[in-house]
Design an enzyme around this catalytic site. Structure first.
Site, PDB file in Angstrom:
ATOM      1  N   SER A 142       0.862  -1.192   0.000  1.00 48.67           N
ATOM      2  CA  SER A 142       0.000   0.000   0.000  1.00 48.67           C
ATOM      3  C   SER A 142       0.892   1.233   0.000  1.00 48.67           C
ATOM      4  O   SER A 142       2.063   1.159   0.411  1.00 48.67           O
ATOM      5  CB  SER A 142      -0.853  -0.020   1.281  1.00 48.67           C
ATOM      6  OG  SER A 142      -1.411   1.253   1.523  1.00 48.67           O
ATOM      7  N   TYR A 155      -1.292  -1.181  10.760  1.00 49.69           N
ATOM      8  CA  TYR A 155      -1.537  -1.448   9.327  1.00 49.69           C
ATOM      9  C   TYR A 155      -0.306  -1.027   8.520  1.00 49.69           C
ATOM     10  O   TYR A 155       0.171  -1.768   7.660  1.00 49.69           O
ATOM     11  CB  TYR A 155      -2.770  -0.673   8.861  1.00 49.69           C
ATOM     12  CG  TYR A 155      -3.106  -0.861   7.394  1.00 49.69           C
ATOM     13  CD1 TYR A 155      -3.775  -2.007   6.959  1.00 49.69           C
ATOM     14  CD2 TYR A 155      -2.765   0.100   6.443  1.00 49.69           C
ATOM     15  CE1 TYR A 155      -4.101  -2.188   5.610  1.00 49.69           C
ATOM     16  CE2 TYR A 155      -3.079  -0.073   5.101  1.00 49.69           C
ATOM     17  CZ  TYR A 155      -3.748  -1.218   4.688  1.00 49.69           C
ATOM     18  OH  TYR A 155      -4.057  -1.388   3.359  1.00 49.69           O
TER      19      TYR A 155
HETATM   20  N1  LIG Z   1      -9.010  -0.278   0.211  1.00 47.68           N
HETATM   21  C1  LIG Z   1      -7.992   0.503  -0.073  1.00 47.68           C
HETATM   22  O1  LIG Z   1      -8.160   1.702  -0.285  1.00 47.68           O
HETATM   23  C2  LIG Z   1      -6.616  -0.082  -0.150  1.00 47.68           C
HETATM   24  C3  LIG Z   1      -5.523   0.744  -0.424  1.00 47.68           C
HETATM   25  C4  LIG Z   1      -4.245   0.181  -0.513  1.00 47.68           C
HETATM   26  C5  LIG Z   1      -4.075  -1.181  -0.320  1.00 47.68           C
HETATM   27  N2  LIG Z   1      -5.162  -1.973  -0.041  1.00 47.68           N
HETATM   28  C6  LIG Z   1      -4.943  -3.405   0.154  1.00 47.68           C
HETATM   29  O2  LIG Z   1      -5.628  -4.110  -0.869  1.00 47.68           O
HETATM   30  C7  LIG Z   1      -5.887  -5.435  -0.416  1.00 47.68           C
HETATM   31  C8  LIG Z   1      -7.346  -5.771  -0.717  1.00 47.68           C
HETATM   32  O3  LIG Z   1      -8.187  -4.991   0.111  1.00 47.68           O
HETATM   33  P1  LIG Z   1      -9.588  -4.421  -0.377  1.00 47.68           P
HETATM   34  O4  LIG Z   1      -9.539  -2.974  -0.150  1.00 47.68           O
HETATM   35  O5  LIG Z   1      -9.910  -4.933  -1.705  1.00 47.68           O
HETATM   36  O6  LIG Z   1     -10.555  -5.027   0.760  1.00 47.68           O
HETATM   37  P2  LIG Z   1     -11.658  -6.165   0.709  1.00 47.68           P
HETATM   38  O7  LIG Z   1     -12.089  -6.374   2.139  1.00 47.68           O
HETATM   39  O8  LIG Z   1     -12.717  -5.816  -0.273  1.00 47.68           O
HETATM   40  O9  LIG Z   1     -10.876  -7.451   0.221  1.00 47.68           O
HETATM   41  C9  LIG Z   1     -10.027  -8.163   1.095  1.00 47.68           C
HETATM   42  C10 LIG Z   1     -10.471  -9.609   1.195  1.00 47.68           C
HETATM   43  O10 LIG Z   1      -9.567 -10.329   2.040  1.00 47.68           O
HETATM   44  C11 LIG Z   1     -10.320 -11.344   2.689  1.00 47.68           C
HETATM   45  N3  LIG Z   1      -9.623 -11.889   3.842  1.00 47.68           N
HETATM   46  C12 LIG Z   1      -9.489 -11.332   5.075  1.00 47.68           C
HETATM   47  N4  LIG Z   1      -8.826 -12.180   5.875  1.00 47.68           N
HETATM   48  C13 LIG Z   1      -8.522 -13.275   5.134  1.00 47.68           C
HETATM   49  C14 LIG Z   1      -7.855 -14.502   5.400  1.00 47.68           C
HETATM   50  N5  LIG Z   1      -7.364 -14.781   6.620  1.00 47.68           N
HETATM   51  N6  LIG Z   1      -7.730 -15.409   4.409  1.00 47.68           N
HETATM   52  C15 LIG Z   1      -8.244 -15.153   3.163  1.00 47.68           C
HETATM   53  N7  LIG Z   1      -8.892 -14.022   2.857  1.00 47.68           N
HETATM   54  C16 LIG Z   1      -9.023 -13.092   3.831  1.00 47.68           C
HETATM   55  C17 LIG Z   1     -11.631 -10.632   3.041  1.00 47.68           C
HETATM   56  O11 LIG Z   1     -12.688 -11.553   3.328  1.00 47.68           O
HETATM   57  C18 LIG Z   1     -11.874  -9.777   1.801  1.00 47.68           C
HETATM   58  O12 LIG Z   1     -12.742 -10.436   0.879  1.00 47.68           O
HETATM   59  C19 LIG Z   1      -5.535  -5.476   1.070  1.00 47.68           C
HETATM   60  O13 LIG Z   1      -4.240  -6.042   1.217  1.00 47.68           O
HETATM   61  C20 LIG Z   1      -5.492  -4.003   1.434  1.00 47.68           C
HETATM   62  O14 LIG Z   1      -4.646  -3.754   2.530  1.00 47.68           O
HETATM   63  C21 LIG Z   1      -6.418  -1.465   0.038  1.00 47.68           C
END
Ligand SMILES: NC(=O)c1ccc[n+]([C@@H]2O[C@H](COP(=O)([O-])OP(=O)(O)OC[C@H]3O[C@@H](n4cnc5c(N)ncnc54)[C@H](O)[C@@H]3O)[C@@H](O)[C@H]2O)c1
Length: 268
Positions: A142, A155
């Site tokens: 991120s 985080y």
């Molecule tokens: N949302 C943002 O703005 C943002 C920004 C930068 C980075 N990210 C990163 O992107 C990635 C995806 O996040 P997102 O925003 O799409 O959120 P999201 O919650 O939509 O997707 C994340 C998924 O991970 C799953 N998950 C959680 N624990 C788990 C486990 N133990 N085993 C398997 N699956 C598991 C959840 O059920 C969920 O479906 C993450 O690593 C997040 O840190 C997100």
């Protein structure tokens, strides 16, 4: 078709980034293995994928789940060309001074378990298959790993750990496996949850009104669109593909120009 004849596993693909990337990879010709801890999300995706794909419940912090997933992949495809890690949990962007030491202790274990150990166990378990196919591992960090205030301390530390893990695994897995990462800034259609440790697991990023999120993002980023998960698909698909013959140990910072401004002025 970047991913013709590729078999690609995506972890944490039940929603948000992982789902958008899985859909993009499929559109680029891959057979995709879509996995998530949330069984309800996996079940709801049946109509979006077809018989060449696999939809599996898998908690990446559980070795038995990962082994079960690997067995299913070997049985169906007898190969694996790329693993894309996309699971994650957020810390609510809360300063640690506002929480008790006990809460901090629990928060650390929860987030490092999912956001770091989950990636490491996945890499370890699938490395032999990736080695056989001269494949690729693509992890999600991120912009929080590059500048303050992209999350709270815990985080941010997990995302910094992934940034370093990409470098170390690229070194350990060379020359057979290419290891790279993507550092997104924001994802408009994310369902990223808060942590159980702080009783915030009922809160999701998608609860933030879209306009408020967009306004905040526009005030700090150069490109004025709030990207959706699919917008990151091309970066992941390239890094997962055999077309990438030139990068390992690197992270693509997909930040909409966020980190390009040291000093904020009223407008640009
Ligand atoms: N949302 C943002 O703005 C943002 C920004 C930068 C980075 N990210 C990163 O992107 C990635 C995806 O996040 P997102 O925003 O799409 O959120 P999201 O919650 O939509 O997707 C994340 C998924 O991970 C799953 N998950 C959680 N624990 C788990 C486990 N133990 N085993 C398997 N699956 C598991 C959840 O059920 C969920 O479906 C993450 O690593 C997040 O840190 C997100």
């Amino acid at each position: 078709m970047l991913l013709k004849d590729h078999v690609v596993l995506i972890t944490g693909a039940g929603s948000g980034l992982g789902l958008g990337v899985a859909q993009y990879c499929k559109a680029q010709g891959a057979a995709v293995i879509v996995t998530d801890i949330a069984t309800d999300k996996i079940q709801s995706l049946a109509s979006e994928f077809d018989e060449q794909d696999l939809l599996l419940s898998c908690d990446v912090t559980k070795i038995a789940d990962l082994e079960r997933c690997k067995d299913a992949i070997v049985q169906k495809y007898a190969r694996l060309d790329a693993v894309i890690g996309a699971q994650g949990v957020f810390d609510g962007n809360l300063p640690i001074q506002g929480m008790s030491t006990q809460h901090l202790d629990q928060l650390f274990d929860e987030l490092f378990n999912i956001n770091v150990k989950g990636y490491l166990l996945t890499a370890h378990i699938f490395a032999d298959l990736l080695k056989q196919s001269q494949g690729a591992l693509v992890l999600t960090t991120s912009t929080a790993a590059y500048a303050a205030d992209g999350g709270g301390a815990v985080y941010t530390a997990t995302k910094g750990a992934i940034r370093s893990l990409i470098q170390q695994l690229a070194f350990e897995f060379a020359p057979e496996i290419r290891v790279n990462g993507v550092a997104p800034a924001a994802i408009g259609n994310s369902q990223l949850k808060g942590p159980k440790a702080l009783n915030l697991d009922h809160q999701k990023q998608s609860d933030i009104p879209k306009d408020a999120f967009l306004n905040l993002f526009q005030s700090i980023s150069l490109l004025q669109e709030l990207p959706n998960a699919e917008d990151y698909g091309a970066l992941y698909a390239f890094l997962a593909s055999k077309q990438n013959k030139v990068m390992t140990g690197q992270t693509l910072v997909a930040d909409q120009g966020l980190l390009n401004r040291a000093v904020l002025t009223q407008s640009h």
